[in-house]
Structure formats: C-alpha cells, structure tokens
Design a protein around this motif. Sequence first.
Motif, short mmCIF file in Angstrom:
data_model
loop_
_atom_site.label_atom_id
_atom_site.label_comp_id
_atom_site.label_asym_id
_atom_site.label_seq_id
_atom_site.Cartn_x
_atom_site.Cartn_y
_atom_site.Cartn_z
N LYS A 77 -5.25 21.09 -22.78
CA LYS A 77 -4.81 20.76 -21.42
C LYS A 77 -3.64 19.78 -21.46
CE LYS A 77 -8.58 22.91 -20.04
NZ LYS A 77 -9.19 23.12 -21.35
N GLY A 146 0.34 19.14 -6.24
CA GLY A 146 0.60 18.17 -7.29
C GLY A 146 0.96 16.78 -6.80
N THR A 396 -3.64 19.92 -16.09
CA THR A 396 -3.14 21.29 -15.95
C THR A 396 -3.47 22.12 -17.18
OG1 THR A 396 -0.96 20.99 -16.95
CG2 THR A 396 -1.20 20.31 -14.65
N ILE A 400 3.69 22.02 -16.57
CA ILE A 400 3.44 21.96 -15.13
C ILE A 400 4.22 22.99 -14.32
CG2 ILE A 400 5.18 20.15 -14.80
CD1 ILE A 400 1.92 20.48 -12.83
N THR A 405 0.74 28.39 -15.12
CA THR A 405 -0.01 27.14 -15.22
C THR A 405 -0.87 26.91 -13.98
OG1 THR A 405 1.54 26.06 -16.72
CG2 THR A 405 0.20 24.62 -15.33
N ILE A 407 -3.13 24.00 -11.94
CA ILE A 407 -3.48 22.58 -11.79
C ILE A 407 -4.98 22.53 -11.55
CG2 ILE A 407 -3.07 20.45 -10.53
CD1 ILE A 407 -0.38 21.53 -9.66
#
Length: 998
Positions: A77, A146, A396, A400, A405, A407
């Motif tokens: 991660k 985010g 994530t 990012i 990807t 979150i």
Amino acid sequence: MGLLMATFSAKAQVTYPGNGVADPSQACYAFTHATIVKDADSKLNDATLIIREGKIVAVGSSVNIPKDAVVIDCKGKFIYPSFIDIYSDYGTPDASRGASGYHGNPQFISNTPGAYGWNQAIRSQVNAVNEFTVDAKKAGSLRAQGFGSVLTHIEDGIARGTGTFVTLADERENKVILKEKASAHYSFDKGSSTQNYPSSLMGAIALLRQSYLDAQWYKTKPAKEGVNLSLQAWNDIQQYPQIFDAGDKWNVLRAVKIGNEFGVQYIIKAGGNEYQRIPEMRATKATFILPLDYPAAMDIEDPNDARFVALSDMKHWELAPTEAGAFEKAKIPFCLTAADLKDVKSFMGNLRKAMKYGLSEKAALEALTKTPANVLKVYDQVGSLDAGKVANFLLTSGPIFDESTVIFQNWVQGNKYELHDLGWKDLRGTYTLTVGSKTYRVELKGAASKPSLAVLSADTLSGKIDLNGQLAQLVVPVTKDKKEQLRLSGVIGKNNWSGNGVDEAGNPVLWTMTFSQAYTPKEKKEKEETAPSLSKINYPFTGYGWETMPTEQDILIKNATVWTSEADGVLENTDVLVKNGKISRIGKNLPAGNARVIDGTGKHLTAGIIDEHSHIAVTRGVNEGTQSVTSEVRIADVLNPDDINIYRQLSGGVTTSHILHGSANVIGGQTQLIKLRWGKNAEELKFANWDPFIKFALGENVKQSNWGERNTTRFPQTRMGVEQVLVDAFTRAQDYEKSGANKRRDLELEALVEILNKKRFITCHSYVQSEINMLMKVADRFHFTVNTFTHILEGYKVADKMKAHHAGASTFADWWAYKMEVTDAIPYNANIMQRVGLTVAINSDDAEMARRLNQEAAKSVKYGGMEEIAALEMVTINPAKLLHIDDRTGSIKVGKDADLVLWSDHPLSIYAKAEKTIVDGTVYFDRDYDQQLQARIAKERNALMQKILAEKKGGGPMKKASPTIDQLWHCEDDGGGHQRQLFDLEEQHAQSVTQSSY
C-alpha cells in the motif's frame, strides 16, 4: 509522577460535558511496511507511520513501534498526505443573489443593520468561522476525492471577509477548525447586495479602489466618520493571505493592477481560460488557484446548431485541460481546487485529464499539498507527512494518480474514514477450488481492487467474481461454451474460502477454495502516451486571432493617391515611407531600402480613421448609471481586447477609438482612448500619454424619462435638476480641493478637480439647444471649457455660441427620429457647424456604423455640398484635434504615427474597401490575409467538430448547443444585460469582415 499527573490533568480539561463514562484511552496506530510519500520530493519504501491523538508521531524506515499501538500492515500500500483545497464554501451558507439594478427597485444606501459601511457589497466584517458548520455529507464527498482539509469562506460580495481553515473530520466545529482566520477574500461580484451601486464591472472596481483608500484614511480615526466596522475589519484582515476570485484571464490582470496600486499581492482564483495569456499570467508574480472545471462539448450534431457555436468556444473546450500543465511549464506557482465542479466526483478524473495534457505527477501533488499549505501559512500543520503535523493522510492501493489506484482510507485528524475496503487485502493468486468431489485450478488476477476469475485448464475459461467485504459470489464455467457453470457464494477466510451454491445441474453443493500461490503480475510495458494533437492558441482567442503576433515593419507604399488631411491636400502618384512606426518621408520615387514595398497604384492612402465616440471593447457594462455622478469609474479598467469588433473596425479603416462611458447619468465615467492593436492586451491597446477625458450627459437619459416606472427616485428627474447636479458636483469639488492635504481621498471629486484644473476634458452627450447652452454657462461659472459636444444634433442652432465657448462637435451624419429629443435633427447639421468654424467630427456610437465611418463622412458631401477633403477630415484630423492627439496622428505628415489605410477606391466611395490597415507601422488588417484566415477558420472548425462528434460517440459529457453572444454596447445600455445582442458569427462567411457596407 507530577509531570504525568499534570499531563493527564491538561488532557482532561474540556469545555464540552460528556453524557456517560469518560474514555481516557489514547488511540495510537502504527502503519507498517508501506510506501510512504511524505511530500512530492520524498518517498520512503517499506516505511512506518505512527500517529497518536490525531497527530503524526514518527515516520521513517526504522521507527520504534509503541507497545500500545494498533499495528496495521500496509504491505503493498501507499500512504500520501491528504489533499488541501484552498478555495471552498464548505460548511458556509449559500449567498442569495440580489435584486438590484434594472430588475429591482432603486436602493442607494446599505440596509444592513449596524455600524457598517455604506455599501452592502463590502462585507469585510464577515468571518466564515462565525457561520461555519460541519457538513457530514459534503465532507464525505470531498474525502472520497482525497481531501482532508479546506479553506472555506462565504462567497458573497466584493469584499468577503475572512476564510477559516478546517479539516473534513466529522467532529464538532471547535475540533475541526485549525485556523480561525486564515485568509481575506475579494471578487468583482457584488453578490447578494440589493443596492444599485455598483451595476457594472467598472463600478465594482471603483468601489474596491475607493474602499482601500477609505480604509487607509480610517486608520486616522476621523471624528466625523464615527465607527465604521467594515473599514475597521478591512484594516484588520490585511495581515492574512489575500485571495481574489478573478474567474477570467482579463479579470486576473484587473485584480493584479488594483493589488499593485495598494501594495497587495493577491493569490488569484482563476477561471480556466488563463492558458490563453500565459506571458501576462507569469508577469503577475501571483500564486494561482486553478479549478479543474472543464467545459462539456456542445452537441453540434445538428448542422443548424453547429453554425451558431463560435470557434473560440470549441477551441476552449479542447484546450481548457492544458491550463495546469501550461502553468507548470511557465513556472507559475499554483494550487488546484475542486471549486466550480458541478459534481466533486469528477475531480480525480479531471485531474488525470490535466496530467494527460501536460501536468506532471509531482506538480499535481505539490499543488494539492505543500503549495496551498505554504500559501495559508499552515505548513507546520498539514501538507506533508512529518512528525508533529495533523494526521491527515490517504491509504491507497498504488500511486495516487494512477487510474487503477483505489483510495482505501482517508484519515483525518487521526480518524479513519473507510472509502473502499475492496482490495485492501490482495486476494490475487492461484487457488484449488473443491466442489463436492471435483477440483478445479482457479486464478484471481488483474487489479487488486477488482480481480477477475479464470479457470485454468486446457482452455483457460473466464468466470465472474463479485466481492462485498468478506462475502464473495463466484460464477465458474465448467465447459468451454459456458453453458454449464457453477454458481457459488460464501465467506473469504484468511487462506481458505468456503460456502455453498449449486452445480452445473442445479444441485446444491458445498465448496472450499484454498490458496496455493501468490499472483505475479506480468510486467507491463509503459505506454508512451503521445500528447494529444491540439489547436493553436490565437491572440486574441478568436477565429481571427493571430497565431504569431504581427510586428512593426519598415514599409514603402508606392504610387498611391495620398489624402494627407493636411494643407498639402491630395497628392497624386505619391510614395509614403514608414520607418520605426512613424511616417518617415512623403514624395515621389522614394528608395525602398530594406522596407517592404506595397504597390499603391490606382489605390488611395489616408490617415487611419479615428472614432471619437465608441463603446466597443468593454466588459460587463458601459454605464454605471446607478448614481447621478460616477466620475470615479474608468473605462480603462474594463477594456476587452478579445472583442471581435476591434478586428471588424480595422477592416473598415479605423485605427483609433475613443471608448466612452454611456449616457445614463449626468457625470459619467472616465473614458479611454485606444489604438486598435488587435491581439494586444488591454494595457497595450491604450493610447499612451494622451490628455484624459470624461463623459458627461444631458437630456432624457440622465433624467430617466425612458427608464420605466420604477426609476423615479434618483435625482435628477427633470432638466432643471440636471443643472443642479452639475453645480452641486463642481461646488463640492472646489471645497474638496481647498480642504487640505490630509483629507479623505475621494476618487469621484478628484476627477472633477482635474476638470477644474484643465487636466481632464469633457465630451458631453447632448441634443437639445437649451441644455447645451446651460452646460456652457455652468462651465463658464466654474471656469472650465466643454471640450466636445457629442451627438449635438441641435448644434446647428447654437454653433455660434459653441464657437465662442471654444467647444468642438462630434455628431452623427444623419441619425434622427429615434427619440423625442432628436425631432429637430437635420442631415445638414455637420455642414452648418463646420461653416460656422467649429471643429466637427463624425462618430459612430455603434459597432456596426464604425465599420463605415468613411461613408458616414461622405454623406455631408451629399447633404450641403461639403468639400471631399473636408468630409474626410471629419473622421481623421478633426477627431484627432478634439482628442488633443493631432500632433501625433490623424493626418499623413512626416514624424506622425504611421496610422494609415490603403483603400481600393476613392475613400468616400461606397465601393471603397480597406485593403490594409496599419497602426504604428504594423499591418493589423490585410484583406488578402483575411481570405486566408477564413479558409483556416473553416478547416479548424471542421476538425474541432469531428473531435466533438467523436467525443459524443465515445460517451463523453455533452451539453446543448447554444449561440455565443456578441455584446454590442450603446450609450443607453446598462450593465445588467440590457444591451443589444447579436449572435457572434465571427467565423462565419455571413458576418465576414469582407462586407464593407450594408
């Protein structure tokens, strides 16, 4: 022990009582084996992040994990600092729109209760922190993209007070506020104010400028003012970062100019079209806040809709995503914001689009973390993952900004907010599936967040898998044709899955699935994404803009018929040499040297046409008609260099235009003389070092007899009242001038003092002889001269008095009968005034008429037999004299500016076309090049239409096609949208500049 007790005692001190037993536990978490991106420059592999009590305690590759920490294994991660949105209205009340101006009853003074300033649009006393409330729903949508913290303010007014910096935690307001007053905010939008003033952009700018001056003066605590909480707050909030919502490339420059006047460096909230003027943006030295709100493509599938959509709108749709990349390339500091998005869920997708169009990953991360934190001076709290900072971070599945990807979690102030649990554990790999007595080799592969299922056999068969937390549903094909398949559901264990289902025959079965081997993804070759093929940026940003700006040239125009507008008259078969932007020589058979040679055989050369009365190139209103005297407002503040009418008028031979305030009030605004340097910015359009002018008006417009029933309260309501307004204004100006050096600076009165001191000159909208006489008498009383009476349709009645007063006249050739006070207009007016000895000009007051002012001048040859040379002088040297620039332009004379027009025919003929229009030695209009432009426009329109049609076919966002409106301002038009409008068909042949007459 004493220190421990003191610490416990300090932590126990809370002002909010709890309902129940206190929980003294202090949560501590250790996130191990993660790839930690501390900031855009620092990435740690296999690192640990430790947080306690909502703060980061430690971060690094070799960190001691506290015994009481909850350990979370983050192998595979990534951890990033949560994003910061520096421009938001999160948790603040919506501002309602005011009902002022044309659509509401007149209101002249603020109705806000309390000891505040006179204008409701100045709300510097408002503090967002006092009205902020946590909004769990909106916070959740922002966290999902985010964001962990935002700067929020109340988006209402010209001065909007202070913003507050808060986290997006679902806590009480007192817990989430990190900085009570973090910023001060401004705009050019008066918001919910119900006052009439300001009704125009130039009025908003004047109010902002005057407010700065008033606040400076208020520091002296003047007794007469008493308490003004708005001005007090204005002074108090200057210590904070100053954020200006410009919302447009030209408004950026307007805001920065005001900031420079008062020593303020604004942080600029952009509007999305600033990429069109990157050099000017860089020169501001400002930090920008860039929204990612891109326009949807217009649905132009129907050709009838497509023809009304301007090329500039299609180009903006294509190029808007390049803005952030263009700023990065130009090294202009910027932040990114989710502001203006209709749906915040589109933020990350739009950000990736910006990256596809040139924005780097590093710049994107900095623009969402470190840069906004530094701008707000909160980098000690947020913006990176460093010890001591607030525990705002993202967990994530990968880098990012990668499209795949996920979150998983957004931690805000040490509180976990689960966004996606799917994929937190990497379930990919090879398994043995046992169903009854049968076994199958099954592989889970693809993205960790959404794996796919395949049965490994002689022929690999693809199945289906749906995951929901710890629950799983599987469809496992048994035969190649997939007619026989297992349908299973169950629970995901640590290494074993189990559950029940039905086999291919529909019989109930039990099943287990045992992990065998981890998934090794194939190394993907990095796709080299080629940058999209894009249109070029034009200057200005219209179909007829330049791809490369024209430059000044040395030019020899040979063998033309030269109309000098000087004592030399008309010179046959004559050459004119232009050097360094000036007329260098006039004669026959002149040597060209290195100059560009233009054959003028059979053609006519005149000085560039000067329009003494124009309203082109103005933004958001030509009138600030809300008060009887608005001498503080300035056309110079609101020039619009993108106005297609600049180009159209160049095609009619115009090189200089006097841009006037309208005629809605007795003393209007300050005017601006411009040269039509097509493609230049507003400052570069301005005619340098000219005597400043101001617009006055008389008659029906200023007494509001044609404004409707609601407008019966503003003084004056009669022609007698008009005189009293003038007398009162100049009496106040005299008193102001005598009041000493330490007086409050009043921009309205300063302009009038300039008139008294013969440093500013009047051009006055006028019709009726009685009022013309009245104004001259008022001028005599206060010892100034009315420089120019414009319109002046009854000038023939008072020409002798005007001559004695030393006034000039700028009139229409044959406009009459369009309202009551012009019923005595005659087409011989200009001729009669000229014969009396007045300096007479013919003006347009109309964007279309300005394209044929040569023909308007020719009408006086018909009406009264004026000499042809004298007629042409009414649009060349005479307006130059009225504007005090006849020593520099208006005629063809050695040493003057090379403002010239080469005509295809006699310049007073209806058949004459301006083939080339030259301003300061630069060819800004060339009829041959115009034909090339039309071909280029047609080609570019077609290419963009194909792109838009492909966008629609691919399921991209679309909106209904709508025509682009070209605003044509006139004297009587207000700033509330009450102006004549035409469809902007600048790229269409039907409105081509090749049309020289109608």
